[in-house]
Design an enzyme around this catalytic site. Structure first.
Site, mmCIF file in Angstrom:
data_model
loop_
_atom_site.group_PDB
_atom_site.id
_atom_site.type_symbol
_atom_site.label_atom_id
_atom_site.label_comp_id
_atom_site.label_asym_id
_atom_site.label_seq_id
_atom_site.Cartn_x
_atom_site.Cartn_y
_atom_site.Cartn_z
ATOM 1 N N GLY A 19 0.758 -1.172 0.141
ATOM 2 C CA GLY A 19 -0.083 -0.072 -0.010
ATOM 3 C C GLY A 19 0.984 1.293 0.015
ATOM 4 O O GLY A 19 2.299 1.316 -0.107
ATOM 5 N N TYR A 90 -0.506 -14.450 9.977
ATOM 6 C CA TYR A 90 -0.564 -14.666 8.591
ATOM 7 C C TYR A 90 -1.864 -15.093 8.189
ATOM 8 O O TYR A 90 -2.325 -16.026 8.829
ATOM 9 C CB TYR A 90 0.401 -15.702 7.953
ATOM 10 C CG TYR A 90 0.296 -16.080 6.472
ATOM 11 C CD1 TYR A 90 -0.053 -15.075 5.557
ATOM 12 C CD2 TYR A 90 0.122 -17.484 6.079
ATOM 13 C CE1 TYR A 90 -0.203 -15.590 4.403
ATOM 14 C CE2 TYR A 90 0.032 -17.820 4.759
ATOM 15 C CZ TYR A 90 -0.390 -16.707 3.730
ATOM 16 O OH TYR A 90 -0.451 -17.202 2.544
ATOM 17 N N ASP A 133 -10.628 2.603 10.645
ATOM 18 C CA ASP A 133 -10.581 2.310 9.293
ATOM 19 C C ASP A 133 -11.072 0.903 9.012
ATOM 20 O O ASP A 133 -10.576 -0.092 8.369
ATOM 21 C CB ASP A 133 -9.465 2.387 8.721
ATOM 22 C CG ASP A 133 -9.468 2.561 7.266
ATOM 23 O OD1 ASP A 133 -10.433 2.842 6.643
ATOM 24 O OD2 ASP A 133 -8.354 2.170 6.517
ATOM 25 N N ALA A 137 -10.953 -4.461 3.202
ATOM 26 C CA ALA A 137 -9.841 -5.046 2.932
ATOM 27 C C ALA A 137 -8.959 -5.367 4.251
ATOM 28 O O ALA A 137 -8.075 -5.641 4.335
ATOM 29 C CB ALA A 137 -8.963 -3.804 2.136
ATOM 30 N N ASP A 158 -4.515 -3.987 10.181
ATOM 31 C CA ASP A 158 -4.260 -2.705 9.662
ATOM 32 C C ASP A 158 -4.892 -1.308 10.583
ATOM 33 O O ASP A 158 -5.770 -0.929 10.386
ATOM 34 C CB ASP A 158 -4.865 -2.592 8.261
ATOM 35 C CG ASP A 158 -4.194 -1.260 7.612
ATOM 36 O OD1 ASP A 158 -3.364 -0.364 8.415
ATOM 37 O OD2 ASP A 158 -4.088 -0.892 6.485
#
Length: 492
Positions: A19, A90, A133, A137, A158
């Protein structure tokens, strides 16, 4: 960024994604015999102290929380060039955004995802951390063992915008994704856990209705949203009332906390969401390993991987919203004499698709399923511009074949000696090697295809180190040539 061989003590396998602020690599913890994801600050932010601090804070926020529905941070370190990195759990089953690219979730699956994401948010809030956020995604999936059976579990990732609640009450940096962000966050006001509740409700609306409640393109638009359109999904009126309450512009009208919202949602869907034995299937294709760096485009394996990647990428969800066709402009009538078909005039009502780098004009019927997202070619470290347009979901698959075009840029210094093959068609014609406007290209035509026409594979040498791959499924060569001749590139 080229693939490093190691990050700290961890050998690197491949790049997972990147990103604006970071790149994530799949690596391996040799001591614990386990795959890990390593997030590395992008090199262009190395000297930005604010960006470095935000990156390090993300790791600290995540370390505060012990929840199976929040990404875990196992380790942290610094590269020789001073860039920090975080070693994290992961997500071997990709993201919710990946899943929605393939097919929509059922009501039961959607409710299960929201319940797990809600549990992750509540765990963050109990530790005094806001996510800020929540979007598809940032919902990650991983395989877990449940009573000896592997299942897929959702977790939040994230926290690049994450903030401690006491910090957010004094100073809030405006950020977030416009279609999911709360009005108070978009306005830069002090925020609390109800801002994350708003974003979770927007995500819920997307999963139940098949479309986001808002299509805001800027935070300014998100600061004063209109009421969302009705669900129109056959769900109870009580469910819509729950969503509207959680999506209230006035935070005081929302639920007291995320668990209260999830409980009300679950109650409203009683009888409409039966828990499946395995709520969402494990999909090995979502994390299909990329070829090793240095794989040749000319290899058969690479051509097969191109076919596999494009087929998976273009299996779009049924009912793909026409709102995603914002990049399409209606064209005029195309009437032309096509190369090799001088006596065959073709008239098509067309539409032009433009993603800023690539442009293609297609028959109007090919604009039923359009995707202008970037793609990552096999063996590449970066993503590249691409366009897909077809007559319906999975148009270039074998289950429900249709007609359409896919074009995508990819790295390459020479034309290949082979192209993706099509067992659903007759044997291919001999390759046609040509050049036009100084660009060399190779074209292979397959006849007698299951979709009722021909398939064209064309590779064009656009620059000294970039190729353009084009696949067309058309009723005849005349139509294919109209589409091929319309392709243009910009900024190369």
């Amino acid at each position: 960024m080229s693939a490093p061989s190691r990050l700290g003590r961890y050998p690197v396998r491949r790049r997972i994604g990147s990103g604006a602020f970071a790149t994530v690599w799949l690596a391996y913890d040799e001591q614990l015999d386990s795959p890990v994801a390593i997030k590395v600050l992008a090199d262009n932010w190395t000297e930005d102290l604010h960006a470095r601090q935000r990156f390090i804070e993300e790791g600290r926020f995540l370390r505060k929380v012990e929840s199976p529905h929040v990404v875990s941070v196992y380790d942290a370190g610094e590269l020789p060039d001073s860039r920090p990195f975080l070693v994290m759990s992961y997500a071997d089953q990709g993201t919710l955004a990946d899943r929605l690219e393939i097919e929509p979730l059922t009501v039961s699956q959607g409710l299960h995802v929201i319940g797990q994401v809600g549990a992750g948010l509540h765990a963050l809030h109990q530790r005094g951390v806001l996510h800020r956020d929540v979007k598809p995604a940032n919902v990650l999936f991983r395989t877990v063992e449940h009573n000896g059976t592997p299942q897929v579990s959702a977790m939040l990732g994230d926290l690049g915008l994450g903030k401690a609640m006491d910090m957010s009450s004094r100073l809030t940096v405006i950020g977030g994704t416009p279609s999911f962000v709360s009005p108070e966050q978009a306005q830069g006001e002090p925020i609390d856990a109800r801002a994350d509740q708003f974003s979770l409700a927007a995500l819920t609306y997307l999963l139940l209705a098949g479309r986001a409640p808002y299509n805001h393109t800027s935070l300014r638009a998100a600061a004063d949203p209109e009421p969302p359109e009705p669900l129109d999904s056959g769900l109870p009126a009580e469910t819509e009332a729950v969503l509207l309450k959680a999506l209230s512009k006035d935070r005081e009208e929302r639920y007291a906390d995320v668990p209260a919202f999830v409980a009300a949602l679950t109650t409203s869907l009683a009888g409409h969401a039966d828990e499946p034995p395995t709520w969402i299937p494990i999909d090995p294709d979502l994390t299909h390993p990329a070829p090793k760096p240095g794989s040749s485009f000319a290899s058969d394996d690479f051509a097969d991987e191109l076919t596999s990647l494009s087929s998976r990428r273009l299996r779009k969800a049924e009912g793909l919203s026409r709102n995603r066709l914002m990049a399409i402009g209606t064209g005029a009538v195309v009437i032309g004499l096509l190369g090799g078909y001088a006596s065959h005039q073709v008239m098509l009502t067309d539409e032009t698709i433009d993603n800023g780098t690539l442009t293609v004009t297609v028959p109007k019927t090919w604009a039923e399923a359009v995707d202008i997202d970037r793609w990552t070619p096999p063996g590449a470290d970066d993503d590249y511009a691409s366009i897909s347009a077809g007559t319906g979901v999975g148009w270039n698959g074998n289950e429900n074949p249709g007609q359409g075009v896919f074009l995508g840029l990819l790295p390459g210094e020479e034309l290949p000696t082979t192209v993706p093959q099509h067992p659903e068609c007759d044997a291919p014609r001999a390759p046609e090697n040509n050049s036009r406007d100084g660009e060399a290209y190779v074209t292979v035509q397959f006849n007698g295809c299951r979709h009722g026409g021909i398939t064209i594979e064309r590779i064009i040498q656009k620059t000294t180190n970039q190729l353009l791959w084009v696949q067309v499924r058309a009723p005849d060569r005349a139509t294919a040539n109209v589409v091929l001749d319309s392709i243009t590139t910009k900024g190369m």
